[in-house]
Design a protein around this motif. Structure first.
Motif, PDB file in Angstrom:
ATOM      1  N   UNK A  69       0.819  -1.227   0.000  1.00 47.75           N
ATOM      2  CA  UNK A  69       0.000   0.000   0.000  1.00 47.75           C
ATOM      3  C   UNK A  69       0.851   1.275   0.000  1.00 47.75           C
ATOM      4  N   UNK A  70       1.859   1.397   0.901  1.00 45.14           N
ATOM      5  CA  UNK A  70       2.686   2.617   0.864  1.00 45.14           C
ATOM      6  C   UNK A  70       3.458   2.788  -0.453  1.00 45.14           C
ATOM      7  N   UNK A  71       3.990   1.677  -1.004  1.00 41.90           N
ATOM      8  CA  UNK A  71       4.774   1.772  -2.246  1.00 41.90           C
ATOM      9  C   UNK A  71       3.880   2.115  -3.435  1.00 41.90           C
ATOM     10  N   UNK A  72       2.724   1.446  -3.535  1.00 43.37           N
ATOM     11  CA  UNK A  72       1.793   1.742  -4.632  1.00 43.37           C
ATOM     12  C   UNK A  72       1.370   3.206  -4.635  1.00 43.37           C
ATOM     13  N   UNK A  73       1.218   3.775  -3.433  1.00 39.46           N
ATOM     14  CA  UNK A  73       0.812   5.186  -3.327  1.00 39.46           C
ATOM     15  C   UNK A  73       1.797   6.109  -4.041  1.00 39.46           C
ATOM     16  N   UNK A  74       3.064   5.671  -4.126  1.00 37.91           N
ATOM     17  CA  UNK A  74       4.112   6.511  -4.726  1.00 37.91           C
ATOM     18  C   UNK A  74       4.369   6.191  -6.197  1.00 37.91           C
ATOM     19  N   UNK A  75       4.236   4.908  -6.583  1.00 39.23           N
ATOM     20  CA  UNK A  75       4.667   4.544  -7.939  1.00 39.23           C
ATOM     21  C   UNK A  75       3.517   4.352  -8.937  1.00 39.23           C
ATOM     22  N   UNK A  76       2.298   4.190  -8.441  1.00 42.91           N
ATOM     23  CA  UNK A  76       1.186   3.870  -9.334  1.00 42.91           C
ATOM     24  C   UNK A  76       0.683   5.105 -10.077  1.00 42.91           C
ATOM     25  N   UNK A  77       0.337   4.927 -11.346  1.00 43.20           N
ATOM     26  CA  UNK A  77      -0.292   5.995 -12.132  1.00 43.20           C
ATOM     27  C   UNK A  77      -1.769   5.657 -12.304  1.00 43.20           C
ATOM     28  N   UNK A  78      -2.642   6.345 -11.565  1.00 46.38           N
ATOM     29  CA  UNK A  78      -4.063   6.008 -11.663  1.00 46.38           C
ATOM     30  C   UNK A  78      -4.687   6.497 -12.965  1.00 46.38           C
ATOM     31  N   UNK A  79      -5.838   5.916 -13.305  1.00 42.88           N
ATOM     32  CA  UNK A  79      -6.593   6.381 -14.465  1.00 42.88           C
ATOM     33  C   UNK A  79      -7.211   7.738 -14.141  1.00 42.88           C
ATOM     34  N   UNK A  80      -7.532   8.559 -15.180  1.00 41.62           N
ATOM     35  CA  UNK A  80      -8.149   9.866 -14.915  1.00 41.62           C
ATOM     36  C   UNK A  80      -9.520   9.720 -14.256  1.00 41.62           C
ATOM     37  N   UNK A  81      -9.769  10.565 -13.255  1.00 43.57           N
ATOM     38  CA  UNK A  81     -11.040  10.528 -12.535  1.00 43.57           C
ATOM     39  C   UNK A  81     -12.093  11.359 -13.261  1.00 43.57           C
ATOM     40  N   UNK A  82     -13.374  10.997 -13.144  1.00 44.22           N
ATOM     41  CA  UNK A  82     -14.420  11.887 -13.653  1.00 44.22           C
ATOM     42  C   UNK A  82     -14.448  13.170 -12.820  1.00 44.22           C
ATOM     43  N   UNK A  83     -14.888  14.267 -13.415  1.00 45.79           N
ATOM     44  CA  UNK A  83     -14.893  15.544 -12.675  1.00 45.79           C
ATOM     45  C   UNK A  83     -15.989  15.590 -11.620  1.00 45.79           C
ATOM     46  N   UNK A  84     -17.026  14.760 -11.782  1.00 40.47           N
ATOM     47  CA  UNK A  84     -18.111  14.738 -10.794  1.00 40.47           C
ATOM     48  C   UNK A  84     -18.810  13.383 -10.827  1.00 40.47           C
ATOM     49  N   UNK A  85     -19.625  13.129  -9.804  1.00 41.75           N
ATOM     50  CA  UNK A  85     -20.404  11.894  -9.749  1.00 41.75           C
ATOM     51  C   UNK A  85     -21.386  11.851 -10.914  1.00 41.75           C
ATOM     52  N   UNK A  86     -22.002  12.984 -11.222  1.00 39.87           N
ATOM     53  CA  UNK A  86     -22.972  13.043 -12.323  1.00 39.87           C
ATOM     54  C   UNK A  86     -22.318  12.642 -13.642  1.00 39.87           C
ATOM     55  N   UNK A  87     -21.069  13.081 -13.850  1.00 42.88           N
ATOM     56  CA  UNK A  87     -20.374  12.727 -15.091  1.00 42.88           C
ATOM     57  C   UNK A  87     -20.139  11.226 -15.167  1.00 42.88           C
ATOM     58  N   UNK A  88     -19.792  10.621 -14.031  1.00 43.33           N
ATOM     59  CA  UNK A  88     -19.534   9.179 -14.028  1.00 43.33           C
ATOM     60  C   UNK A  88     -20.818   8.383 -14.261  1.00 43.33           C
ATOM     61  N   UNK A  89     -21.956   8.944 -13.827  1.00 43.58           N
ATOM     62  CA  UNK A  89     -23.231   8.260 -13.970  1.00 43.58           C
ATOM     63  C   UNK A  89     -23.828   8.483 -15.359  1.00 43.58           C
ATOM     64  N   UNK A  90     -23.800   9.752 -15.810  1.00 40.29           N
ATOM     65  CA  UNK A  90     -24.508  10.130 -17.027  1.00 40.29           C
ATOM     66  C   UNK A  90     -23.625  10.299 -18.251  1.00 40.29           C
ATOM     67  N   UNK A  91     -22.282  10.287 -18.050  1.00 46.35           N
ATOM     68  CA  UNK A  91     -21.376  10.523 -19.151  1.00 46.35           C
ATOM     69  C   UNK A  91     -20.930  11.957 -19.222  1.00 46.35           C
ATOM     70  N   UNK A  92     -20.230  12.337 -20.271  1.00 47.12           N
ATOM     71  CA  UNK A  92     -19.618  13.663 -20.384  1.00 47.12           C
ATOM     72  C   UNK A  92     -20.631  14.805 -20.471  1.00 47.12           C
ATOM     73  N   UNK A  93     -21.885  14.490 -20.827  1.00 48.32           N
ATOM     74  CA  UNK A  93     -22.871  15.560 -20.985  1.00 48.32           C
ATOM     75  C   UNK A  93     -23.656  15.833 -19.718  1.00 48.32           C
ATOM     76  N   UNK A  94     -23.097  15.451 -18.575  1.00 48.96           N
ATOM     77  CA  UNK A  94     -23.811  15.592 -17.304  1.00 48.96           C
ATOM     78  C   UNK A  94     -24.097  17.053 -16.952  1.00 48.96           C
ATOM     79  N   UNK A  95     -23.298  17.978 -17.491  1.00 48.56           N
ATOM     80  CA  UNK A  95     -23.480  19.394 -17.130  1.00 48.56           C
ATOM     81  C   UNK A  95     -24.728  19.979 -17.777  1.00 48.56           C
ATOM     82  N   UNK A  96     -25.268  19.299 -18.775  1.00 47.36           N
ATOM     83  CA  UNK A  96     -26.411  19.859 -19.513  1.00 47.36           C
ATOM     84  C   UNK A  96     -27.650  19.916 -18.634  1.00 47.36           C
TER      85      UNK A  96
END
Length: 417
Positions: A390-417
């Motif tokens: 856990x401590x080593x992964x915290x330093x070396x891992x490259x995570x995937x990009x996060x959605x900007x909001x919960x709505x975006x993750x649920x509804x897709x990129x057009x969540x702001x509409x």
């Protein structure tokens, strides 16, 4: 209380009560209208299932205590009396016994969900620590409950576990005698374990209340691990999650009921249906299945380390295994909460889950041959996961990009509409 309350008393009686004890207002604001992330999956339902399980254990336990006799000469027979002669006793006793296993199934799922989705990370450290405290209290309560039927495994399980205290230098023997009420497991032991087994569930209920309070301060974590940005990310807890939780409870009750009605004894050990006998040692002493992973860790240390003998080493290892859970918020320093966006973490976590099941399996096997070697390997990985991975992964891992909001993750990129 929130500053912008939406609660309006419906009649004069409600208004009178609200002015003096605003319980209805509290329930509406903090339970019914509580803004909850809209993307919670069914892994989150196990919190509600655990509250239900605790309620079932308390109610059935109180009824059983009315008929149980905490005396070494009568305890075994009093359990048989409940099962055979008390109206509904067979079902009540089976529900309580099976309920302990179902409680731990839900508890382990709830904890592993928290570990995968990073529910222990800031600002939820206290929430997580209270959860671990509930786990430790539940473990102690379940162990004491296992002693009460006063079967062979009850007696010898208590004997083996109480001998753990003697590993503590200088004061160990005194602590053991204090816990047992004498030099060996006997009538005082049964009396005090019965007393504590009755008391602890109410203490657990109080800590659960604190746990829920601690949850309501920062709000729920969610599968993507992104904090709530605005009201579009949430829905009211009622009716959306009350109905979802209720559905989950009904599904959970199906296997629960199957065990109670068709196989109530299958999760117990056959030796526990033989009355306790201090003169006859069972061939293989094992605790209940839900305590086996930590029992394996206790047994895995069978060699001396520096000035620590193997017995004390095992006790330190078992205590350390539980301590790891308490300090995990400070071991995993990754900025990304959810394991969904951590590709390397996923594999190590999956291996950790398999390893935990392996520890459970090995605890039920005799401590000899290949089982001893495998127990050492699984114990080593348990600690390596928390202290190294856990401590080593915290330093070396490259995570995937996060959605900007919960709505975006649920509804897709057009969540702001």
């Amino acid at each position: 209380m929130s500053e912008h309350s939406t609660y309006v008393p419906g009649n004069a009686v409600e208004k009178w009560l609200d002015d003096r004890l605003p319980v209805v207002r509290f329930a509406k604001e903090h339970l019914m209208d509580f803004p909850t992330p809209k993307n919670l999956n069914y892994w989150w339902t196990f919190g509600a299932i655990l509250v239900m399980c605790l309620g079932v254990q308390i109610v059935t336990g109180i009824i059983l205590a009315m008929h149980y006799t905490p005396n070494v000469a009568m305890a075994f027979d009093s359990v048989e009396h409940i099962r055979r002669d008390v109206n509904g006793g067979r079902i009540i006793q089976a529900t309580h016994a099976v309920g302990a296993s179902m409680f731990f199934i839900a508890l382990y799922i709830h904890m592993f969900r928290g570990l995968f989705y990073g529910s222990y990370k800031a600002p939820r450290e206290i929430l997580w620590i209270l959860g671990v405290v509930i786990f430790l209290l539940t473990t102690a309560t379940a162990f004491m409950g296992y002693i009460l039927p006063w079967g062979q495994m009850s007696f010898w399980g208590a004997t083996v576990i109480s001998n753990i205290f003697t590993a503590i230098p200088l004061v160990g023997e005194n602590i053991k005698q204090l816990v047992l009420g004498g030099f060996a497991v006997g009538n005082p032991t049964l009396n005090r374990f019965f007393s504590l087994h009755y008391l602890l569930p109410f203490i657990i209920a109080a800590v659960v209340a604190l746990h829920i309070w601690a949850l309501h301060v920062p709000g729920n974590n969610n599968p993507v691990g992104v904090e709530v940005k605005d009201s579009r990310d949430t829905v009211p807890f009622h009716p959306y999650y009350t109905m979802k939780d209720l559905y989950g409870m009904v599904l959970f009750m199906i296997p629960f009921a199957w065990f109670v009605f068709f196989a109530p004894d299958i999760l117990g050990h056959p030796d526990n249906y033989v009355m306790a006998n201090a003169q006859v040692t069972p061939a293989h002493i094992v605790p209940e299945w839900y305590l086996l992973p930590f029992y394996t860790i206790l047994r895995a240390i069978d060699f001396n380390i520096l000035f620590i003998d193997s017995k004390l080493g095992g006790v330190i290892a078992m205590g350390g295994a539980m301590l790891m859970l308490l300090i995990v918020p400070w071991l995993d320093t990754s900025k990304v909460r959810s394991g969904v966006f951590r590709p390397m973490f996923k594999w190590f976590f999956a291996l950790f889950a398999i390893n935990f099941v392996g520890l459970m399996y090995l605890g039920a096997q005799p401590a000899e041959g290949i089982y001893t070697v495998m127990a050492k390997v699984c114990t080593a990985y348990y600690f390596i996961y928390f202290l190294v991975i856990l401590p080593v992964l915290s330093r070396i891992e490259t995570p995937k990009p996060l959605p900007t909001s919960i709505s975006e993750s649920v509804l897709g990129k057009n969540a702001h509409a």
